[in-house]
Design a protein around this motif. Structure first.
Motif, PDB file in Angstrom:
ATOM      1  N   ARG A  15      -2.146  12.019   7.927  1.00 19.71           N
ATOM      2  CA  ARG A  15      -2.923  10.900   6.674  1.00 19.71           C
ATOM      3  C   ARG A  15      -1.665  10.845   5.725  1.00 19.71           C
ATOM      4  O   ARG A  15      -0.062  11.662   5.505  1.00 19.71           O
ATOM      5  CB  ARG A  15      -3.985  12.205   5.387  1.00 19.71           C
ATOM      6  N   ARG A  70      -5.515   7.648  -3.117  1.00 22.59           N
ATOM      7  CA  ARG A  70      -6.554   7.904  -2.016  1.00 22.59           C
ATOM      8  C   ARG A  70      -5.358   8.605  -1.132  1.00 22.59           C
ATOM      9  O   ARG A  70      -4.294   7.691  -0.337  1.00 22.59           O
ATOM     10  CB  ARG A  70      -7.575   7.238  -2.033  1.00 22.59           C
ATOM     11  N   VAL A  78      -5.923   8.640   2.766  1.00 24.87           N
ATOM     12  CA  VAL A  78      -6.600   7.592   3.831  1.00 24.87           C
ATOM     13  C   VAL A  78      -5.810   7.921   5.230  1.00 24.87           C
ATOM     14  O   VAL A  78      -4.734   8.802   5.156  1.00 24.87           O
ATOM     15  CB  VAL A  78      -6.278   6.337   4.078  1.00 24.87           C
ATOM     16  N   SER A  79      -6.843   7.490   6.324  1.00 22.15           N
ATOM     17  CA  SER A  79      -6.138   8.290   7.098  1.00 22.15           C
ATOM     18  C   SER A  79      -6.263   6.981   8.517  1.00 22.15           C
ATOM     19  O   SER A  79      -7.170   6.250   8.609  1.00 22.15           O
ATOM     20  CB  SER A  79      -7.657   8.789   8.104  1.00 22.15           C
ATOM     21  N   ALA A 106      -7.688   1.827   7.394  1.00 17.81           N
ATOM     22  CA  ALA A 106      -7.426   2.704   6.879  1.00 17.81           C
ATOM     23  C   ALA A 106      -9.045   3.573   6.918  1.00 17.81           C
ATOM     24  O   ALA A 106     -10.104   2.803   6.742  1.00 17.81           O
ATOM     25  CB  ALA A 106      -6.920   3.419   6.031  1.00 17.81           C
ATOM     26  N   GLY A 107      -8.978   5.117   7.462  1.00 22.66           N
ATOM     27  CA  GLY A 107     -10.317   5.577   7.164  1.00 22.66           C
ATOM     28  C   GLY A 107     -10.123   5.989   6.393  1.00 22.66           C
ATOM     29  O   GLY A 107      -9.405   7.345   5.610  1.00 22.66           O
ATOM     30  N   VAL A 108     -11.321   6.485   5.136  1.00 25.06           N
ATOM     31  CA  VAL A 108     -11.793   7.228   4.070  1.00 25.06           C
ATOM     32  C   VAL A 108     -12.434   7.846   4.226  1.00 25.06           C
ATOM     33  O   VAL A 108     -14.211   7.119   4.471  1.00 25.06           O
ATOM     34  CB  VAL A 108     -11.992   6.030   2.833  1.00 25.06           C
ATOM     35  N   ILE A 163     -14.387   3.098   7.271  1.00 26.27           N
ATOM     36  CA  ILE A 163     -13.215   2.674   7.537  1.00 26.27           C
ATOM     37  C   ILE A 163     -13.427   1.583   6.312  1.00 26.27           C
ATOM     38  O   ILE A 163     -14.196   0.746   6.088  1.00 26.27           O
ATOM     39  CB  ILE A 163     -13.088   2.000   8.939  1.00 26.27           C
ATOM     40  N   ARG A 164     -11.994   1.153   5.514  1.00 27.97           N
ATOM     41  CA  ARG A 164     -11.639   0.251   4.494  1.00 27.97           C
ATOM     42  C   ARG A 164     -10.484  -0.195   4.416  1.00 27.97           C
ATOM     43  O   ARG A 164     -10.143  -0.134   5.724  1.00 27.97           O
ATOM     44  CB  ARG A 164     -11.729   1.446   3.414  1.00 27.97           C
ATOM     45  N   TYR A 202      -6.976  -3.102   2.995  1.00 29.57           N
ATOM     46  CA  TYR A 202      -6.467  -2.946   1.717  1.00 29.57           C
ATOM     47  C   TYR A 202      -5.688  -3.975   1.576  1.00 29.57           C
ATOM     48  O   TYR A 202      -5.096  -4.358   3.114  1.00 29.57           O
ATOM     49  CB  TYR A 202      -5.670  -1.847   1.399  1.00 29.57           C
TER      50      TYR A 202
END
Length: 321
Positions: free
Chosen positions: A153, A168, A170-171, A186-188, A192-193, A195
């Motif tokens: 992460r 934040r 994130v993964s 990335a996973g939060v 999944i978001r 950026y």
């Protein structure tokens, strides 16, 4: 045609392992019933295709089996030599590796194909840069790229559209280039978001590892999220009448118009048209750009805005004289 598809199924199963009927159908652009018939044909022909049942089932090849059907057709070879976006490869730091791999690939082919490869380079060139857009600087690009292979992460600091900065954890899941703009996926938590990479001000590894979702497919996610984004955009519809003199220019103004629908000419020669913009401001600027060659019918508020701005412009010009 079917023979090509059967070969494609064998190669897909060999390269990707287990695949469901639906996945194969989507990949080969046929319906699932066609895949089922193809699998029966392969099995009858003696190919060791195995069907695993259950929720995690699918089609696979016997582990010890490797197909020798790897010969490339001339048209397939041409596609391998299409030049991808050089500036995006430079962003990734792989442009030299790509050139080296291309030369090795060319050397592995019969001499009769060398001229065809050169023909592709001389006839098709892909440039994803826009004419005026300056490349965005991505401060943390190296770490973002490295993180995709670490399964660790990241702690990122990013700037929102409103200028607010946030941190934040994130993964990392993927990088996507849209035109010349990079996006970081990335996973939060369970979400999944996406950026915008240029808004990530800093990134650093944490000691925390994560397990990448087994069913995550970057291209599928991007296509679906892009469609959702387009559907969520605000819409501002405008009815207008156009002078015939601007018909050839209405779609080439440099301003974004989602949709333009034209109708049959009126008795006076003007053409009724429907426009769809993101915002009222975009609609006003677009309309003002054509001066007296576009007549707004609705909404009335837009008509009043354009009239007010045109009047202010005339007053300013008169005062400057």
């Amino acid at each position: 045609m079917r023979a090509d598809r059967l070969i494609s199924i064998l190669l897909l199963l060999q390269n990707r392992g287990k695949m469901t009927t639906k996945e194969l159908a989507n990949e080969l652009e046929v319906n699932p019933r066609t895949i089922s018939r193809d699998m029966d044909a392969l099995s009858s022909a003696g190919f060791p295709v195995i069907a695993d049942r259950g929720t995690s089932g699918g089609w696979r090849l016997l582990e010890s089996y490797k197909t020798n059907l790897t010969g490339l057709k001339a048209e397939e070879i041409k596609t391998l030599f299409l030049l991808p976006s050089l500036h995006l490869m430079k962003d990734l730091g792989i442009s030299e590796d790509w050139h080296s791999a291309r030369e090795k690939l060319l050397a592995s082919l019969p001499a009769s194909f060398h001229g065809q490869a050169q023909d592709v380079w001389d006839r098709i060139h892909i440039d994803t840069n826009s004419w005026r857009q300056s490349p965005e600087k991505v401060t943390a690009f190296t770490i973002l790229q490295e993180s995709l292979w670490q399964d660790k992460r990241l702690l990122i600091q990013y700037e929102r559209v409103d200028g607010e900065q946030r941190e934040r954890i994130v993964s990392p899941l993927g990088l996507v280039a849209k035109s010349s703009t990079w996006y970081f996926i990335a996973g939060v938590g369970r979400d999944i978001r996406t950026y915008r990479a240029s808004r990530i001000l800093s990134a650093q590894f944490t000691d925390e590892t994560f397990e990448r979702p087994a069913d995550f497919r970057l291209a599928t996610f991007w296509e679906q999220s892009s469609q959702q984004f387009i559907q969520s955009l605000p819409t501002y519809e405008v009815e207008a009448e156009l002078s015939p003199s601007i018909l050839s220019r209405i779609k080439f103004t440099g301003r974004f118009v989602q949709q333009i629908h034209l109708e049959d000419s009126l008795p006076n020669g003007w053409i009724p048209a429907s426009f769809c913009f993101d915002t009222e401001e975009e609609a006003a600027q677009y309309s003002l750009g054509f001066g007296n060659q576009i007549r707004i019918v609705s909404p009335m508020r837009l008509k009043e805005i354009v009239y007010s701005r045109a009047k202010s412009l005339i007053e300013m010009l008169e005062n400057d004289q």
